[in-house]
Design a protein around this motif. Structure first.
Motif, PDB file in Angstrom:
ATOM      1  N   ASP A 119     172.827  13.120  58.492  1.00 25.47           N
ATOM      2  CA  ASP A 119     172.526  14.347  59.266  1.00 25.47           C
ATOM      3  C   ASP A 119     172.044  15.662  58.255  1.00 25.47           C
ATOM      4  OD1 ASP A 119     174.977  14.808  58.530  1.00 25.47           O
ATOM      5  OD2 ASP A 119     175.583  14.872  60.795  1.00 25.47           O
ATOM      6  N   THR A 120     172.194  15.558  57.237  1.00 30.11           N
ATOM      7  CA  THR A 120     171.837  16.544  56.313  1.00 30.11           C
ATOM      8  C   THR A 120     170.108  16.697  56.582  1.00 30.11           C
ATOM      9  OG1 THR A 120     173.349  15.971  54.563  1.00 30.11           O
ATOM     10  CG2 THR A 120     171.394  17.251  53.950  1.00 30.11           C
ATOM     11  N   ALA A 121     169.253  15.734  56.924  1.00 24.48           N
ATOM     12  CA  ALA A 121     168.080  15.703  57.136  1.00 24.48           C
ATOM     13  C   ALA A 121     167.806  16.217  58.493  1.00 24.48           C
ATOM     14  CB  ALA A 121     167.355  14.087  57.158  1.00 24.48           C
ATOM     15  N   ASP A 122     168.795  16.696  59.220  1.00 27.88           N
ATOM     16  CA  ASP A 122     168.416  17.338  60.503  1.00 27.88           C
ATOM     17  C   ASP A 122     167.985  18.691  60.096  1.00 27.88           C
ATOM     18  OD1 ASP A 122     169.332  15.197  61.926  1.00 27.88           O
ATOM     19  OD2 ASP A 122     171.289  16.104  62.522  1.00 27.88           O
ATOM     20  N   LEU A 123     167.934  19.211  59.117  1.00 26.56           N
ATOM     21  CA  LEU A 123     167.285  20.326  58.772  1.00 26.56           C
ATOM     22  C   LEU A 123     165.760  20.419  58.828  1.00 26.56           C
ATOM     23  CD1 LEU A 123     167.495  23.398  57.475  1.00 26.56           C
ATOM     24  CD2 LEU A 123     167.544  22.120  55.139  1.00 26.56           C
ATOM     25  N   ILE A 124     165.143  19.309  58.815  1.00 25.21           N
ATOM     26  CA  ILE A 124     163.919  19.041  58.874  1.00 25.21           C
ATOM     27  C   ILE A 124     163.375  19.062  60.405  1.00 25.21           C
ATOM     28  CG2 ILE A 124     161.943  17.547  58.247  1.00 25.21           C
ATOM     29  CD1 ILE A 124     163.421  16.779  55.814  1.00 25.21           C
ATOM     30  N   THR A 125     164.421  18.933  61.310  1.00 20.73           N
ATOM     31  CA  THR A 125     164.377  18.973  62.708  1.00 20.73           C
ATOM     32  C   THR A 125     164.463  20.604  63.104  1.00 20.73           C
ATOM     33  OG1 THR A 125     164.663  16.864  62.805  1.00 20.73           O
ATOM     34  CG2 THR A 125     164.888  18.077  64.940  1.00 20.73           C
ATOM     35  N   VAL A 126     165.727  20.936  62.978  1.00 18.13           N
ATOM     36  CA  VAL A 126     166.170  22.453  63.181  1.00 18.13           C
ATOM     37  C   VAL A 126     165.991  23.148  61.951  1.00 18.13           C
ATOM     38  CG1 VAL A 126     167.758  23.782  63.983  1.00 18.13           C
ATOM     39  CG2 VAL A 126     167.433  21.573  65.022  1.00 18.13           C
ATOM     40  N   GLY A 127     164.836  23.797  61.580  1.00 12.13           N
ATOM     41  CA  GLY A 127     164.724  24.241  60.594  1.00 12.13           C
ATOM     42  C   GLY A 127     162.940  24.287  60.151  1.00 12.13           C
ATOM     43  N   LEU A 128     162.462  22.884  60.623  1.00  3.34           N
ATOM     44  CA  LEU A 128     161.022  22.988  60.507  1.00  3.34           C
ATOM     45  C   LEU A 128     160.247  22.739  61.470  1.00  3.34           C
ATOM     46  CD1 LEU A 128     158.697  23.144  58.127  1.00  3.34           C
ATOM     47  CD2 LEU A 128     159.164  20.608  57.509  1.00  3.34           C
ATOM     48  N   ARG A 129     160.611  21.624  62.215  1.00  2.00           N
ATOM     49  CA  ARG A 129     159.898  21.369  63.349  1.00  2.00           C
ATOM     50  C   ARG A 129     160.217  22.546  64.400  1.00  2.00           C
ATOM     51  NH1 ARG A 129     160.608  19.071  68.419  1.00  2.00           N
ATOM     52  NH2 ARG A 129     158.751  17.740  69.260  1.00  2.00           N
ATOM     53  N   SER A 130     161.394  22.885  64.349  1.00  2.17           N
ATOM     54  CA  SER A 130     161.874  23.891  65.327  1.00  2.17           C
ATOM     55  C   SER A 130     160.891  25.228  65.136  1.00  2.17           C
ATOM     56  CB  SER A 130     163.351  24.265  65.361  1.00  2.17           C
ATOM     57  OG  SER A 130     163.590  24.762  63.990  1.00  2.17           O
ATOM     58  N   HIS A 131     160.453  25.612  64.047  1.00  3.47           N
ATOM     59  CA  HIS A 131     159.874  26.643  63.668  1.00  3.47           C
ATOM     60  C   HIS A 131     158.205  26.430  64.471  1.00  3.47           C
ATOM     61  CE1 HIS A 131     162.744  27.901  60.885  1.00  3.47           C
ATOM     62  NE2 HIS A 131     162.021  28.076  59.896  1.00  3.47           N
ATOM     63  N   TYR A 132     157.754  25.077  64.207  1.00  2.00           N
ATOM     64  CA  TYR A 132     156.660  25.017  64.647  1.00  2.00           C
ATOM     65  C   TYR A 132     156.570  24.987  66.379  1.00  2.00           C
ATOM     66  CZ  TYR A 132     152.197  22.442  65.870  1.00  2.00           C
ATOM     67  OH  TYR A 132     150.970  21.711  66.035  1.00  2.00           O
ATOM     68  N   VAL A 133     157.504  24.375  67.007  1.00  2.00           N
ATOM     69  CA  VAL A 133     157.803  24.608  68.345  1.00  2.00           C
ATOM     70  C   VAL A 133     157.934  25.914  68.963  1.00  2.00           C
ATOM     71  CG1 VAL A 133     159.241  23.909  70.386  1.00  2.00           C
ATOM     72  CG2 VAL A 133     158.990  22.238  68.541  1.00  2.00           C
ATOM     73  N   ALA A 134     158.793  26.734  68.320  1.00  2.00           N
ATOM     74  CA  ALA A 134     158.904  28.189  68.622  1.00  2.00           C
ATOM     75  C   ALA A 134     157.610  29.016  68.466  1.00  2.00           C
ATOM     76  CB  ALA A 134     160.073  28.976  67.952  1.00  2.00           C
ATOM     77  N   SER A 135     156.916  28.724  67.314  1.00  2.00           N
ATOM     78  CA  SER A 135     155.720  29.257  67.024  1.00  2.00           C
ATOM     79  C   SER A 135     154.480  28.829  68.082  1.00  2.00           C
ATOM     80  CB  SER A 135     154.953  29.004  65.737  1.00  2.00           C
ATOM     81  OG  SER A 135     156.023  29.416  64.575  1.00  2.00           O
ATOM     82  N   TYR A 136     154.579  27.645  68.494  1.00  2.00           N
ATOM     83  CA  TYR A 136     153.627  27.054  69.533  1.00  2.00           C
ATOM     84  C   TYR A 136     153.728  27.870  70.827  1.00  2.00           C
ATOM     85  CZ  TYR A 136     151.946  23.526  72.840  1.00  2.00           C
ATOM     86  OH  TYR A 136     151.272  23.135  73.726  1.00  2.00           O
ATOM     87  N   HIS A 137     155.193  28.058  71.343  1.00  2.00           N
ATOM     88  CA  HIS A 137     155.106  28.898  72.394  1.00  2.00           C
ATOM     89  C   HIS A 137     154.984  30.461  72.404  1.00  2.00           C
ATOM     90  CE1 HIS A 137     156.371  25.450  74.771  1.00  2.00           C
ATOM     91  NE2 HIS A 137     157.283  25.120  73.879  1.00  2.00           N
ATOM     92  N   ALA A 138     155.162  30.806  71.070  1.00  2.00           N
ATOM     93  CA  ALA A 138     155.013  32.357  70.895  1.00  2.00           C
ATOM     94  C   ALA A 138     153.729  32.485  70.783  1.00  2.00           C
ATOM     95  CB  ALA A 138     155.723  32.740  69.627  1.00  2.00           C
ATOM     96  N   ALA A 139     152.751  31.830  70.263  1.00  2.00           N
ATOM     97  CA  ALA A 139     151.472  32.270  69.956  1.00  2.00           C
ATOM     98  C   ALA A 139     150.603  32.852  70.951  1.00  2.00           C
ATOM     99  CB  ALA A 139     150.628  31.058  69.221  1.00  2.00           C
ATOM    100  N   PRO A 140     150.532  32.254  72.226  1.00  2.00           N
ATOM    101  CA  PRO A 140     149.883  32.875  73.290  1.00  2.00           C
ATOM    102  C   PRO A 140     150.288  34.185  73.470  1.00  2.00           C
ATOM    103  CG  PRO A 140     150.319  30.644  73.848  1.00  2.00           C
ATOM    104  CD  PRO A 140     151.208  30.955  72.657  1.00  2.00           C
ATOM    105  N   LEU A 141     151.485  34.590  73.458  1.00  2.00           N
ATOM    106  CA  LEU A 141     152.265  35.897  73.650  1.00  2.00           C
ATOM    107  C   LEU A 141     151.721  36.979  72.566  1.00  2.00           C
ATOM    108  CD1 LEU A 141     155.913  34.729  74.776  1.00  2.00           C
ATOM    109  CD2 LEU A 141     153.786  35.753  76.393  1.00  2.00           C
ATOM    110  N   LEU A 142     151.634  36.120  71.461  1.00  2.00           N
ATOM    111  CA  LEU A 142     151.375  37.292  70.471  1.00  2.00           C
ATOM    112  C   LEU A 142     149.724  37.467  70.518  1.00  2.00           C
ATOM    113  CD1 LEU A 142     153.018  34.985  67.447  1.00  2.00           C
ATOM    114  CD2 LEU A 142     153.800  37.686  68.083  1.00  2.00           C
ATOM    115  N   ILE A 143     148.923  36.577  70.816  1.00  2.00           N
ATOM    116  CA  ILE A 143     147.626  36.679  70.982  1.00  2.00           C
ATOM    117  C   ILE A 143     147.408  37.584  72.296  1.00  2.00           C
ATOM    118  CG2 ILE A 143     145.451  35.583  71.697  1.00  2.00           C
ATOM    119  CD1 ILE A 143     146.408  33.118  70.190  1.00  2.00           C
TER     120      ILE A 143
END
Length: 287
Positions: A119-143
């Motif tokens: 589960d050291t590899a979980d950093l790629i989920t919460v730490g990389l994929r989670s960045h993508y998901v947060a940015s996905y939902h944030a982008a319309p608000l930033l725009i």
């Protein structure tokens, strides 16, 4: 810290129960920002290093801003969607997203990647994929805001060996993700960067250093967790925001460029000549 139309900045800082996220949120609060503080910790006992989202939100308030604690597991896409829906209902916009949430398991254990917990590899989920998901939902608000910044917290591990394969993959991935997002967000006036932090004076770092024999403890001064928040604040207010968009930036060097010092007035040192520096972006990313 005020937006161009004088409204208080609205920011989301993920993974802010403690460590770098806490310092970044507190620094933005010091400029009067409304900061949504996310993390999984409801009680200090939830982590061996202490800290909760409510404690960080209180520090934002004490600094002069408005802290809003939201318990979020950034491995839960629906919870992340609900977070940004809350921001949309309350403000209709977002100025700054700081992607800092990361699940750190077994990073400092000895041995190769195959000898550490899987589960050291979980950093790629919460730490990389989670960045993508947060940015996905944030982008319309930033725009909707017409101006904005996505900042990923990065590190020299993107180009040098540091804490192993999962850590390096996460940091390198966050840099490339920021570069590609910046390319797509540029027509909307939204910037995306990765900011490399140096050795930090955090709860986790103090515990790790205390576990080492005194002779093995590094002597160099560590950055305050607030320093990166100060840099993000200055970058957002800077006329160079879009010129720097898409880049991986060393926080110490960016601080020097923007005239930002640490909380004690010191200037953190770049480790470029020790651990390496960000590669120059391909011209296609800057178009």
């Amino acid at each position: 810290m005020a937006a161009p139309d004088s409204r208080p900045i609205v920011a989301v800082v993920t993974g802010a129960s403690r460590g770098a996220g806490r310092g970044i949120a507190q620094a933005l609060g010091g400029r009067g920002a409304t900061v949504y503080v996310t993390g999984r910790s409801r009680a200090a006992s939830d982590s061996p290093y202490g800290g909760t989202v409510a404690e960080t939100a209180a520090l934002v308030d004490e600094a002069g801003g408005r802290g809003i604690p939201v318990v979020v597991d950034h491995g839960d896409d629906e919870a992340v969607r609900d977070l940004f829906e809350t921001v949309r209902r309350a403000h209709g916009r977002l100025d700054i997203l700081v992607n800092n949430a990361a699940k750190l398991v077994g990073m400092t254990l000895p041995g190769g990647f195959w000898q550490k917990p899987l589960d050291t590899a979980d950093l790629i989920t919460v730490g990389l994929r989670s960045h993508y998901v947060a940015s996905y939902h944030a982008a319309p608000l930033l725009i909707a805001n017409g101006r904005g910044l996505i900042a990923n917290t990065g590190h020299y591990g993107a180009v040098s060996y540091y804490h192993g394969a999962a850590y390096g993959a996460q940091k390198a991935g966050a840099d490339k993700m920021a570069a590609d997002m910046a390319r797509e967000l540029r027509p909307h006036g939204i910037a995306a960067v990765s900011i490399w932090m140096g050795p930090l004076d955090t709860e986790r770092a103090r515990a790790y250093l205390a576990s080492l024999p005194p002779r093995d403890r590094p002597a160099q001064k560590r950055e305050s967790p607030l320093f990166t928040g100060r840099v993000i604040d200055a970058l957002y207010a800077s006329g160079d925001l879009m010129a720097l968009s898409g880049r991986a930036l060393i926080g110490a060097e960016l601080g020097a460029l923007l005239g930002v010092t640490d909380v004690d007035g010191s200037a953190p040192r770049s480790l470029r000549h020790v651990l390496g520096g960000p590669p120059e972006p391909h011209p296609s990313l800057l178009a």
